[in-house]
Design an enzyme around this catalytic site. Sequence first.
Site, PDB file in Angstrom:
ATOM      1  N   ARG A   1       0.829  -1.200   0.000  1.00  0.00           N
ATOM      2  CA  ARG A   1       0.000   0.000   0.000  1.00  0.00           C
ATOM      3  C   ARG A   1       0.862   1.249   0.000  1.00  0.00           C
ATOM      4  NH1 ARG A   1      -4.775  -2.210   2.363  1.00  0.00           N
ATOM      5  NH2 ARG A   1      -6.454  -0.691   2.348  1.00  0.00           N
TER       6      ARG A   1
ATOM      7  N   ARG B   1     -21.786  -2.523   2.141  1.00  0.00           N
ATOM      8  CA  ARG B   1     -20.994  -3.733   2.389  1.00  0.00           C
ATOM      9  C   ARG B   1     -21.389  -4.399   3.710  1.00  0.00           C
ATOM     10  NH1 ARG B   1     -14.690  -3.869   1.894  1.00  0.00           N
ATOM     11  NH2 ARG B   1     -14.792  -2.018   3.208  1.00  0.00           N
TER      12      ARG B   1
ATOM     13  N   ARG C   1      -9.844   7.256   4.303  1.00  0.00           N
ATOM     14  CA  ARG C   1      -9.163   6.123   3.646  1.00  0.00           C
ATOM     15  C   ARG C   1      -8.901   6.450   2.178  1.00  0.00           C
ATOM     16  NH1 ARG C   1     -13.034   1.312   4.999  1.00  0.00           N
ATOM     17  NH2 ARG C   1     -11.639   0.090   3.718  1.00  0.00           N
TER      18      ARG C   1
ATOM     19  N   ARG D   1     -18.499  -3.254   8.872  1.00  0.00           N
ATOM     20  CA  ARG D   1     -17.146  -3.004   9.374  1.00  0.00           C
ATOM     21  C   ARG D   1     -17.043  -1.634  10.035  1.00  0.00           C
ATOM     22  NH1 ARG D   1     -12.847  -4.667   4.775  1.00  0.00           N
ATOM     23  NH2 ARG D   1     -12.023  -2.631   5.346  1.00  0.00           N
TER      24      ARG D   1
END
Length: 213
Positions: A88, A127, A171, A160
């Site tokens: 990353r 999600r 993010r 989450r």
Amino acid sequence: MKIVMLGAPGAGKGTQAEKLAEKYALPHISTGDIFRKNLKEGTDLGKEAKTYMDAGKLVPDELTVRILLDRVGNDDCKDGYILDGFPRTIPQAEALDEELEKLGEKIDFAIDVDVPDENIVDRMSGRRACPKCGRTYHTQYMPPKKEGICDECASELIIRDDDKPETVKNRLKVYHEQTQPLVDYYKKKGVYHTVDGTAEVEAVFDSIKDILG
Ligand code: AP5
């Protein structure tokens, strides 16, 4: 075959990595999943990682690299693996390449699942994840057979902690600053490929299979 999955948070890296792992019989290694598993088990690593994850920040390179190199050293990785969420940062990619060079190996494909920022928040808000087996669903695009229940292991699905809109925005910022430079890194290595991640799951999968041959 060693594959790196690139893409923004929520682009569908994990969804595709899971399908590829099944098709090519390779381990699917997600650093995010490793951190979440540790958190669930209450380890020190999990507690440390949580402070970064909940803020939408990256876990420090030194710790992440150590964990990843340890994992790819396992026997099940000798024929290759699919990395999801690692590397990353440039230092993470360099650390992995250094280790592979020592073994006379290299990354064969870096697949970038390309999804614009506008679509990401929608992806994240729908999600649902299985806390037990890690399988991911989407309330609209990939619903489980029974609402709120995992098809694989019948556990109750969860949202989450880092899928809250504020955390998602952070993010994405971190992704553009620290992870996107990997596009040029892998282009220079001649292994970079991009697929349209806004297409349906199966269509994205077909594009990736065409690249892998
Ligand atoms: P991590 O778990 O790796 O999260 P991420 O990269 O942000 O990616 P996501 O898991 O959120 O998304 P994804 O691209 O896998 O998408 P998915 O397939 O689930 O990392 C979490 C945190 O851990 C990081 O923020 C960081 O703190 C830490 N961390 C992890 N690795 C690290 C590292 N190397 N260095 C430092 N820190 C690290 O899909 C998303 C949703 O969309 C799902 O609901 C899915 O069903 C749906 N969907 C998927 N494909 C499609 C499609 N084609 N059409 C419609 N819906 C779709």
